[in-house]
Design an enzyme around this catalytic site. Structure first.
Site, short mmCIF file in Angstrom:
data_model
loop_
_atom_site.label_atom_id
_atom_site.label_comp_id
_atom_site.label_asym_id
_atom_site.label_seq_id
_atom_site.Cartn_x
_atom_site.Cartn_y
_atom_site.Cartn_z
N GLU A 145 18.77 -9.19 -1.51
CA GLU A 145 17.91 -8.31 -0.71
C GLU A 145 18.16 -8.54 0.77
O GLU A 145 18.27 -7.59 1.56
CB GLU A 145 16.43 -8.59 -1.02
CG GLU A 145 16.00 -8.13 -2.39
CD GLU A 145 14.48 -8.19 -2.58
OE1 GLU A 145 13.75 -7.92 -1.62
OE2 GLU A 145 14.04 -8.54 -3.68
N LYS A 195 0.84 -1.20 0.00
CA LYS A 195 0.00 0.00 0.00
C LYS A 195 0.88 1.24 0.00
O LYS A 195 1.97 1.23 0.58
CB LYS A 195 -0.88 0.01 1.26
CG LYS A 195 -1.89 -1.10 1.27
CD LYS A 195 -3.06 -0.70 0.40
CE LYS A 195 -4.01 -1.88 0.21
NZ LYS A 195 -5.01 -1.62 -0.80
N HIS A 221 13.54 -2.40 -3.04
CA HIS A 221 12.93 -2.66 -4.35
C HIS A 221 13.83 -3.62 -5.13
O HIS A 221 15.05 -3.43 -5.17
CB HIS A 221 12.76 -1.34 -5.11
CG HIS A 221 12.03 -1.52 -6.40
ND1 HIS A 221 10.66 -1.70 -6.46
CD2 HIS A 221 12.48 -1.58 -7.68
CE1 HIS A 221 10.31 -1.87 -7.72
NE2 HIS A 221 11.38 -1.79 -8.48
#
Ligand code: GRF
Length: 212
Positions: free
Chosen positions: A182, A94, A112
């Site tokens: 990541e 969100k 990201h």
């Protein structure tokens, strides 16, 4: 005893980055504590993991609260109560409202799975990012950790790591290879905040050398 550096984590999905942060703390790599998890998805793996590990959870979504204004108010109230030093988005699907972003300027980070500003923005999430990178034909993709500003994936960049795209890669292969990076880079980035080594100058993030 000094107070621990506190993290509020926001996640919507599987939560493997969230789990890795938890492990980095357990292993003593990160000197921090998790104040709690905010999720919009009560059925997410992230929520399950938090429940299993005694981490406080707040499920905040438009189903539970009357509208987006209600959601924002609840997020603000929760963050106020948790009194965290850093807000960590780990696959949070969100968009945070301007009110939240403004209040916690330079105190919210996101990860990201590409080298921003390539393959970012609205609609660029999950497997779509890797499909786009392969389709474009880039030789390298990677990971970006950045500060969160009012838009999708546009805030100042803290750390990046390059991951090669191989000839036979399917989006899933690339996703897996990138996820491994990541986990490393997110812990590293959070550590920079714990050690108070980050300053922001315009779009540029300055990292102070570790004097330890
Ligand atoms: C990761 O690829 C992250 O870069 C992106 O969302 C994904 C979350 O994966 N923001 P997980 O839920 O941590 O496994």
């Amino acid at each position: 005893m000094q107070n621990k550096f506190r993290l509020a984590v926001l996640a919507s999905g599987t939560g493997t980055n969230f789990q890795q942060i938890f492990r980095s703390i357990k292993n003593g790599i990160l000197d921090a504590e998790i104040a709690g998890l905010i999720t919009n998805n009560p059925k997410s793996g992230a929520r399950q993991f938090a429940d299993d590990n005694g981490i406080p959870v707040e499920v905040i979504n438009a189903k539970r609260y009357p509208d987006e204004g209600g959601v924002t108010a609840q997020i603000l109230e929760t963050l106020e109560n948790w009194n965290q030093d850093l807000i960590v988005l780990a696959g949070y699907m969100k968009k945070l409202s301007d009110a939240v972003v403004k209040k916690y300027k330079h105190r919210i980070i996101n990860i990201h799975p590409a080298l921003l500003p390539s393959f970012g923005g609205q609609g660029m999430y999950g497997i779509h990012v890797h499909e786009a990178a392969i389709e474009y034909g880039v030789r390298f993709s990677g990971v970006t950790v950045h500060l969160v500003d009012a838009d999708y994936d546009t805030g100042p960049i803290i750390l990046q790591e390059v991951v090669p795209v191989l000839q036979d890669d399917e989006p899933k292969d690339l996703q897996e290879r990138i996820l491994e990076q990541e986990y490393k880079i997110y812990t590293e980035a959070i550590k920079l905040f714990v050690e108070d080594r980050i300053t922001v100058s315009g779009r540029r993030v300055i990292i102070r050398e570790n004097d330890a």
